[in-house]
Design an enzyme around this catalytic site. Sequence first.
Site: not given
Lengths: 505, 505
Positions: A270-271, A274, A300
């Site tokens: 997820h990170e 980003h 997102e």
Amino acid sequence: MKPPKSFTDLRELSTEIHHLNSALALLHWDQETYMPAGGINPRSHQISILSTLIHEKKTSRKFKQCLQKLVHMPSGKPKVKGLSKIHLAMLREWHKDFNRAGKLPASFIETFSQVTSEASQIWAAAKKENNFKIFAPFLEKIIGLCRKKAEIYGFEDHPYDALLETYEPCMTTRKIDVIFGGLQKQLTALLKKITAAKQIDDRFLHRKVSDEKQLELANWLVANLPADPAYTRLDLSAHPFSTALHPHDSRITTRVLPNAFMSNLLSVLHEAGHSFYEMGLSTEYWGTPIGEATSLSIHESQSRLWETIIGRGLPFWTHFYPQMKKKLPLLKNIPLDKFYRSLNKVQPSLIRVEADEVTYCLHVIVRFEIEKALIEGKLSVADLPEAWNAKMKEYLGVTPTNDAQGCLQDIHWSLGDFGYFPTYALGNLFAAHFFSAFSKQHPDWEKKVEQGELAFIRDWLKVNIHQWGRMYNSEELAKRVTGKALSEKAYCSYLKKKYAKIYKF
Amino acid sequence: MKPPKSFTDLRELSTEIHHLNSALALLHWDQETYMPAGGINPRSHQISILSTLIHEKKTSRKFKQCLQKLVHMPSGKPKVKGLSKIHLAMLREWHKDFNRAGKLPASFIETFSQVTSEASQIWAAAKKENNFKIFAPFLEKIIGLCRKKAEIYGFEDHPYDALLETYEPCMTTRKIDVIFGGLQKQLTALLKKITAAKQIDDRFLHRKVSDEKQLELANWLVANLPADPAYTRLDLSAHPFSTALHPHDSRITTRVLPNAFMSNLLSVLHEAGHSFYEMGLSTEYWGTPIGEATSLSIHESQSRLWETIIGRGLPFWTHFYPQMKKKLPLLKNIPLDKFYRSLNKVQPSLIRVEADEVTYCLHVIVRFEIEKALIEGKLSVADLPEAWNAKMKEYLGVTPTNDAQGCLQDIHWSLGDFGYFPTYALGNLFAAHFFSAFSKQHPDWEKKVEQGELAFIRDWLKVNIHQWGRMYNSEELAKRVTGKALSEKAYCSYLKKKYAKIYKF
């Protein structure tokens, strides 16, 4: 044509502001990673002073004077002829930012900051003690301030639009109503089918894995992602996050929960999503709005794309699972198929941050509808817990047994972040929307991922999304990339196809 | 009496400047510890922009206006009656800082910064290639700029005084001449005696120790030092350093060299000494000059006191050596006495940073005398290498075989830091000077240290030195603590006593 001096002056000032923002980002990063505990009090002063300085520069006379030489005020229509398309887009966004930054009076910002600073501490106590009543008066104050904020910013249709704009500039309440309406119905229907199917036993995913082993796994995963280690790093923090000081200095964190090793690895993905976005922004235009992320939803969309479409996908684990098995003995007797289905187990739960792909957006829709009603005044703070529980029952089929697991679970409202929640769901929709275009252009993507190839995905995202920064807003970007406006369709179709296979219906 | 508004305004501005300095310190700390390599270019911009902002605030109209209401300009004589002694000291130092900060024109600062930025890169190449000639023209420029700087700052007696003032406000060339004169003679004499004695075999100190083991040792040592872990932390960097964002956030670093594990542990003690000073500054007056370290020499006195008088001392290792032996098998057959003598082996060498206690100050004296001659114009840059080698031969009895190990070894001159070197030696003298008072008040200190008690030393330093900040300058502080002005006596007497025992003469 060479842009006029006022343009280069403005660009220099904008770059300076960005560099100061990077220093601010480092203060935050350090606070969550390495700062000794005693540093917290001075840290809050450092952050507040630097934030004030940055705000002063954003609303400075110098900024205004440069801008006034370049555009008509307040319309923003360019005065100067012959600017390139990119320079015009910079001007457009500078003008927008300047107007917005100058609208809130300093006294209002100070009140807002004081109230939310106190409220977030009270919220933490209220959640701990499961006592909504002590938080209620603060929430009332905050809602009042958010209404006031909406008034100051101004809106055409709905006060919530003005709050949305902070996080998702081109989105309106009306548009979200339509999209979330369709989304909620389809997700609830899908959830019913899944609930009726044979359930998955995923207990092995919750066996204890040591911190050291989890760190080893996280580092192994990062090393296999298509990112230059000279531009990024992984650290530990209480809550995973991503922060970027520059496209060449973009950092992520994860956390290790002893009984949820996959939570750690999905956080990393997820990170990293980003972080890929930040690393994919233009270095040439860095310091201007064209070197900035479009919006929170688009940000997102990048994290969710890597975490879910890729990171919870079968091709990804077809490649990586055999390697992970060697590192983690508890997986010894678990075949890939069982691992993959367990990783995607759907189970309505009370807590958003722990939700699976199918129920996640339903959590967000609950919050959106409640936020809207609170801002409209149709729902009173006193009635919030009951309304929350009713909506959770209606959309997810579960009822919180207490407010700590209900309407007190998220910090956002205590910080005054009304308008933020929808971006969590929109991110998923944008991810699937973009990915539908990607998979058409790369019909063999699954085969490539099965071979461990990932760079081509990141490259595609960079070319189609990252590099544009704020050149296009999220609406324009969606159309440019896919030819279609954002809707819930791609996401729902992705989920239906994926979960029909997993749950065999 | 409550101080007037202009005073509280000035204090607030000063505190703001300190908080911004802390943010700047974090940018530097991060650069040396965790920053991804790609972050270096944006980092230099972040640092430069924040530095400029801080300089602007220090020389701002607001600062001047507040100051003018409080003191007569340019004399600095207070206008306001009834201020406390501490408030008067703040005013005195603010006035001094403001005057000094405003003296250098922005254009000069820019030139200085550009020249030294380029020169430090050229220096690195010159050192690597052992080619003094490519560095020489830059050094000439820098010396010219330093002379110019001295002129702008102004001086009564010697241009070098104006350069010294940046690092050691109350020190003059004449005073240093006297002190270093005596010091050099006694050190050279002591060194002769040592060289004539039976030499120590310290080869076991240079056996290979893994990075992991060295880190374990460093953390073990830190855990045994009298510091609250909530206020400090230890990290790794290429060169050990200490930095403080606040008395409650003071960080140190060390490095691990595979064949010099004690270098790591002595670095920890050295940096811990700096850190104790920062943690011992007044939190009440933090943000004002009274919450700042007195001078570089006093700072260095704290690091050298812990590194050498304590950390190379027999009582310290009487307590810690048995523990370390258990952790480090290579020490198994080495008795404490051999360890202690080896740790204090004296051997004239070419490199300052590797020097023992006896020869260290001689290295500094070489640099001081050369700096002085360069600034006076009595020595030309072209003649520098020869002058260096001659002085090394005269004071230390060794001759560099090349300039990389000679006059090119330190970075300081390339950064324009003329006037800095003397503080390295003065730090040792202040340490011994202070310690002579301490040991009179704590005649049983050795026994206590043998029991692992260290907090009482730190407490004494806090009460007698740290807490005063810039209330007293180093000269006043020396007299307050010991009743006597600084001289080389305490240091030489400490060394003679210690090394007579070690070398048995």
